[in-house]
Design a protein around this motif. Structure first.
Motif, short mmCIF file in Angstrom:
data_model
loop_
_atom_site.label_atom_id
_atom_site.label_comp_id
_atom_site.label_asym_id
_atom_site.label_seq_id
_atom_site.Cartn_x
_atom_site.Cartn_y
_atom_site.Cartn_z
N GLY A 89 41.46 29.06 65.29
CA GLY A 89 42.29 29.37 64.14
C GLY A 89 43.61 28.58 63.94
N SER A 130 37.28 26.90 63.80
CA SER A 130 35.89 26.55 63.35
C SER A 130 35.48 26.93 61.94
N ASP A 153 42.11 30.20 55.44
CA ASP A 153 41.39 30.72 56.51
C ASP A 153 42.72 30.81 57.50
O1 URP Z 1 38.46 29.31 63.47
C1 URP Z 1 38.72 30.07 62.41
N1 URP Z 1 38.17 29.75 61.13
N2 URP Z 1 38.94 31.39 62.67
C2 URP Z 1 38.94 32.59 61.77
C3 URP Z 1 37.62 33.04 61.81
C4 URP Z 1 36.77 32.36 60.88
O2 URP Z 1 35.57 31.95 61.16
O3 URP Z 1 36.83 32.22 59.58
#
Ligand code: URP
Ligand code: ZN
Ligand code: ZN
Length: 463
Positions: free
Chosen positions: A340, A291, A318
């Protein structure tokens, strides 16, 4: 014979955020002591011949999640495995997010993160604090956390039910942290909109992972960024948007000249597209559940241009890996997929091969987003993020001609798939130095021990 250690890197092409020059670098102990063409009168000095190699400042990855607790599990890289992989990719400093759970104070959150990291980290590291409760206690803790614990940046969430805070709370944090040189960063997705789409999809039994990008449309990002533009303008304060994913979000951020929105994007939003979500095998889809989601292909060129135009200041990863076994938790239900993807190891080769070699960005722009800008913005510069006399000798020796293919079979991250599996890239790290010590040698052998990485007490953020 001198008691300090001397090392000379000869004949490399040094690339900084503004210059490119074939020159030598003298390292004394852990610092860069001299840059220029010289011969050493010190017979004990070690010499590394960097002919044919580019020398970049060590990378600063401003966005990682090592051992992040999520839904009863943890992201699969520990501080040890994740920072070892980061080193292999030329990153010598990470800034990880310590996430406040709503039951604890900011200081307790930091204590927990130090316990996980100290003695285990291979790169140097710093911490951001993710703030999920804004109350008197939070506000009272900020000064000490910035001045005495060296944490000068704070993440806030506009989405995720258990973490999101209101726009007024974000504004309060901006005002309070700015008194001490702090900066607020934001996960910019409109949480209310996302929750209403999710509710609607659940009520219609549309819970397959393929609904992930439908749940989190581009308009959720652009709405959130528009709200931040208004907050920044009203408060006359800067705000940093993490993991920008779309052209529309970029345009919204640039909409008003009185607002100051600092933008970060990630390799996944520059390279991967939403066709990954069309796969009929939900596990294949879950590999790319993050996300914000990855977007339609046409967004890539706008984000690359955003970097080239200087509007996007930082490319971070990320990095938030989950193994296939962990991704299987959400095989039939998008609410259960840990969000993630892995990536901490591949930022430089992607910026070089997909960015520089394909004519999207210059080498100086690469260094800006890879190292100098994140170091500057987050209060690490000039110690980190640059090749200048007095800086830490964090250096990447990079062979611009080596061709290789990214694969989970050869990467060092503790995860059994690669988001970039099969991607052919040109250019590879052929040596990484951290504070004057060879951390990875030209044969790819790790030369430092777990725990060599230091915590870096950061100064004021600079925007
Ligand atoms: O999906 C993601 N990016 N996970 C890590 C947490 C965040 O929102 O950065
Ligand atoms: Zn986020
Ligand atoms: Zn993140």
């Amino acid at each position: 014979m001198s008691s300090s250690s001397h090392l000379i890197i000869k004949n490399g092409t040094v690339i900084t955020s503004s210059h490119q020059k074939k020159t030598d670098i003298l390292i004394v102990d852990d610092k860069i002591a001299k840059i220029g063409n010289f011969t050493s009168d010190d017979d004990d000095a070690g010499i590394i011949d960097a002919s044919g190699l580019l020398i970049f400042p060590g990378g600063v990855d401003a966005h990682t999640h090592m051992e992040l607790p999520v839904m009863g599990i943890h992201s699969s890289d520990t501080f040890a495995t994740g920072t070892k992989a980061a080193l292999y990719g030329g990153t010598t400093t990470i800034i990880d997010f310590a996430n406040q759970s709503r039951m604890e104070s900011l200081n307790q959150t930091l204590d927990k993160w130090f316990l996980k990291a100290e003695g285990h980290v291979y790169t140097d590291y710093a911490l951001h604090l993710s703030v999920t409760v804004v109350n008197h206690q939070t506000i009272a803790e900020l000064e000490g956390i910035i001045k005495h614990r060296g944490v000068s940046s704070f993440k806030t969430f506009m989405a995720y039910k258990t973490m999101m805070i209101t726009d007024d709370e974000i504004a309060t944090l901006m005002r309070e942290t700015s008194k001490y040189g702090g900066l607020v960063t934001v996960h910019a997705e409109d949480g209310e909109l996302i929750e209403s789409i999710i509710e609607n999809n659940i009520s219609q039994k549309n819970i397959a992972p393929q609904f992930h990008p439908i749940n989190r449309p581009i308009v959720a990002e652009s709405n959130a960024i528009s709200r931040l533009v208004n907050i920044s303008e009203r408060e006359n304060l800067p705000i940093y948007v993490v993991h920008l994913s779309s052209a529309e979000g970029l345009n919204c951020a640039l909409n008003k000249s009185n607002a100051k929105i600092i933008l970060e994007t990630c390799p996944q939003y520059l390279l991967l597209d939403d066709s990954k979500y069309l796969h009929t095998d939900p596990l294949e889809v879950n590999k790319f559940v993050m996300s914000p989601p990855i977007r339609p292909l046409q967004n890539h060129q706008h984000l690359w241009k955003g970097i080239a135009d200087g509007h996007i200041k930082v490319v971070a990863t990320d990095h938030c890996p989950f193994t296939l076994e962990q991704k299987k938790l959400g095989l039939n239900d998008f609410t259960k997929v840990p969000n993630g993807i892995p990536g901490v190891e591949h930022r430089l080769e992607i910026l070089f091969s997909e960015g520089y070699l394909k004519g999207q960005i210059t080498l100086n722009q690469l260094v800006q987003v890879w190292s100098t800008n994140p170091a500057r913005i987050f209060g690490l510069h000039p110690r980190k993020g640059d090749i200048v006399v007095g800086a830490d000798a964090d250096l990447v020796l990079f062979d611009p001609n080596i061709k290789h293919t990214i694969s989970s079979k050869t990467h060092h991250m503790n995860v059994d798939y690669s988001a970039y599996e099969g991607l052919d890239v040109v250019g590879k790290c052929q040596g990484v130095m951290l504070r004057g010590k060879v951390a990875i040698d030209c044969d790819g052998v790790l030369k430092i021990n777990e725990g060599y990485g230091h915590y870096i007490h950061r100064g004021a953020c600079v925007v």
